[in-house]
Design an enzyme around this catalytic site. Sequence first.
Site, mmCIF file in Angstrom:
data_model
loop_
_atom_site.group_PDB
_atom_site.id
_atom_site.type_symbol
_atom_site.label_atom_id
_atom_site.label_comp_id
_atom_site.label_asym_id
_atom_site.label_seq_id
_atom_site.Cartn_x
_atom_site.Cartn_y
_atom_site.Cartn_z
ATOM 1 N N TYR A 21 0.818 -1.215 0.000
ATOM 2 C CA TYR A 21 0.000 0.000 0.000
ATOM 3 C C TYR A 21 0.855 1.269 0.000
ATOM 4 O O TYR A 21 0.573 2.214 0.730
ATOM 5 C CB TYR A 21 -0.941 0.006 1.217
ATOM 6 C CG TYR A 21 -2.148 -0.865 0.980
ATOM 7 C CD1 TYR A 21 -3.271 -0.365 0.336
ATOM 8 C CD2 TYR A 21 -2.148 -2.194 1.371
ATOM 9 C CE1 TYR A 21 -4.362 -1.169 0.082
ATOM 10 C CE2 TYR A 21 -3.245 -3.012 1.121
ATOM 11 C CZ TYR A 21 -4.350 -2.489 0.478
ATOM 12 O OH TYR A 21 -5.430 -3.277 0.233
ATOM 13 N N TYR A 148 -14.334 -4.701 3.262
ATOM 14 C CA TYR A 148 -12.959 -5.101 2.956
ATOM 15 C C TYR A 148 -12.745 -6.510 3.487
ATOM 16 O O TYR A 148 -12.882 -6.771 4.683
ATOM 17 C CB TYR A 148 -11.925 -4.153 3.579
ATOM 18 C CG TYR A 148 -10.524 -4.611 3.268
ATOM 19 C CD1 TYR A 148 -9.985 -4.419 1.992
ATOM 20 C CD2 TYR A 148 -9.752 -5.296 4.208
ATOM 21 C CE1 TYR A 148 -8.711 -4.882 1.677
ATOM 22 C CE2 TYR A 148 -8.489 -5.763 3.896
ATOM 23 C CZ TYR A 148 -7.973 -5.554 2.641
ATOM 24 O OH TYR A 148 -6.724 -6.018 2.331
ATOM 25 N N ASP A 240 -16.880 -12.460 8.761
ATOM 26 C CA ASP A 240 -15.446 -12.198 8.669
ATOM 27 C C ASP A 240 -14.991 -11.486 9.943
ATOM 28 O O ASP A 240 -15.120 -10.269 10.062
ATOM 29 C CB ASP A 240 -15.165 -11.358 7.422
ATOM 30 C CG ASP A 240 -13.693 -11.011 7.263
ATOM 31 O OD1 ASP A 240 -12.908 -11.295 8.193
ATOM 32 O OD2 ASP A 240 -13.334 -10.456 6.215
ATOM 33 N N LYS A 269 -5.312 -11.920 11.779
ATOM 34 C CA LYS A 269 -4.857 -10.767 12.562
ATOM 35 C C LYS A 269 -4.522 -11.122 14.022
ATOM 36 O O LYS A 269 -3.445 -11.620 14.276
ATOM 37 C CB LYS A 269 -5.878 -9.631 12.463
ATOM 38 C CG LYS A 269 -5.956 -9.076 11.027
ATOM 39 C CD LYS A 269 -6.354 -7.629 10.942
ATOM 40 C CE LYS A 269 -6.013 -7.044 9.588
ATOM 41 N NZ LYS A 269 -7.156 -6.913 8.677
HETATM 42 C C1 LIG Z 1 -7.290 -7.337 7.154
HETATM 43 C C2 LIG Z 1 -8.563 -7.990 6.813
HETATM 44 C C3 LIG Z 1 -8.617 -9.061 5.904
HETATM 45 C C4 LIG Z 1 -7.413 -9.533 5.156
HETATM 46 O O1 LIG Z 1 -6.457 -10.084 5.989
HETATM 47 P P1 LIG Z 1 -4.943 -10.209 5.491
HETATM 48 O O2 LIG Z 1 -4.283 -11.035 6.522
HETATM 49 O O3 LIG Z 1 -4.412 -8.819 5.414
HETATM 50 O O4 LIG Z 1 -4.973 -10.869 4.152
HETATM 51 C C5 LIG Z 1 -9.830 -9.680 5.700
HETATM 52 N N1 LIG Z 1 -10.942 -9.265 6.334
HETATM 53 C C6 LIG Z 1 -10.937 -8.242 7.208
HETATM 54 C C7 LIG Z 1 -12.201 -7.861 7.904
HETATM 55 C C8 LIG Z 1 -9.751 -7.555 7.464
HETATM 56 O O5 LIG Z 1 -9.742 -6.513 8.307
#
Ligand SMILES: *Cc1c(COP(=O)(O)O)cnc(C)c1O
Length: 441
Positions: A21, A148, A240, A269
Amino acid sequence: MNNTSIQSLQSRDKAVNWHPYTQMKTAGDAVPIVKGKGVYLYDENGKKYIDAVSSWWVTLHGHAHPYIAERVFQQLNTLEQVIFAGFTHEPAVQLSENLLQLLPENQKKVFYSDNGSTAVEAALKMCIQYAYNSGKEKTKIIAFKNAYHGDTFGAMSVSGRSVWTKPFGSMLFEVVFIDIPNAENLESLKIQIRDLAEETACFIYEPLVQGAAGMLMYEAKHLDELMKFCRDEEILMIQDEVFTGFGRTGKLFAANHLTEMPDIMCFSKGLTGGTMPMGITTCSQEIFNAFLSEDKYKTLFHGHSFTANPLACTAALASMELLLQEETLSAIDCINRQHSDFSKILSKHPDVENVRQTGTILAFEYKTDQNTSYFNQIGKVLYDEFLERGIIMRPLGNVMYLVPPYCITSEELNFIYQNILEVLDAFKNPDHCPTDAADRE
Ligand SMILES: *Cc1c(COP(=O)(O)O)cnc(C)c1O
């Protein structure tokens, strides 16, 4: 060649690295970090930075946590990696057992991958193939505007169309984007969904907080209502929790704010406490069962080389142990309360608008004449100013947010709050005097 010792880390970095980015032509030098401890990161000159964004939202218990390090070190000396097709190991079994105990009771199976995007890819494939294996023609997907879900192609497809996805627009599969729910639009959202229900494989959403969109927040009760409707319409739900998982929203998972249960969940994460990359997709027994067959074509043909890497599993086990300690849970409550108090102060500030908070996540907008967007110029200016002050903030355009590690003390939080107020005053925008009538439009 032994010029590495004379050249700075920054110039060596510039010569070889392409950062995420980052517009490499105009980007300043990357800050060379040599050490992390607790909430702090240290650069090569010994300057310390307080990590107010948990290093892109991953660090839960602080950097270089000794307990996680010790556990990973022991595992490194025992078993560092083994193919996960046909083989298994203690850390993967234990982690799956421990995680499932904390999730909604319908979550029964754990599928491992490497990051948030791959966790989403696996989830999407599960839904599409669930329909395929059941002999149904269901390929449509519903997602939220501004969503996202990651940067790989499938994850990009279910993410809101933006400058990030523009060059690939024609190659992304079709997704129906709906607004996030509120009291007013719920009924019209249901009508939209009902019209698509027959062909729709799944609905994917970030629960309660749309992170990368700029920490947009919406209410659990409205999501619950949407989920119940999807359940009735037989649309699978992918929750998610890559960002919201592991305490971020004030409870262990966003799921703990909801009464409805999703079919599939995604994690990454904070999963390993921010120590190692790992993704997890969990699903219900019903999803899993749809892949059980004598027919080889019904297999989920998906996997990654480092699936269920024992070191990452161990880091996750250690991090989850720390997370469940009384001390950590009350630290999360403390951050929640302090954010809430500071929100009240921020809300009164003439240059601030749309203050919002969910658990440990606090966000607000700096009023500017430009549109609220990722490219809002002020973001970069604020970023530099905070960095100068020894605070890592990474505004999304004019949206400033805090997502601190849970080990942050109230003094450290106050230090950040104080600096936010000082920076706001330093940048006092003369065009944004609250008595200016034009400003209220
Ligand atoms: C960061 C994020 C992703 C992607 O995760 P990466 O490990 O960066 O590929 C997917 N969904 C959400 C809600 C996110 O915040």
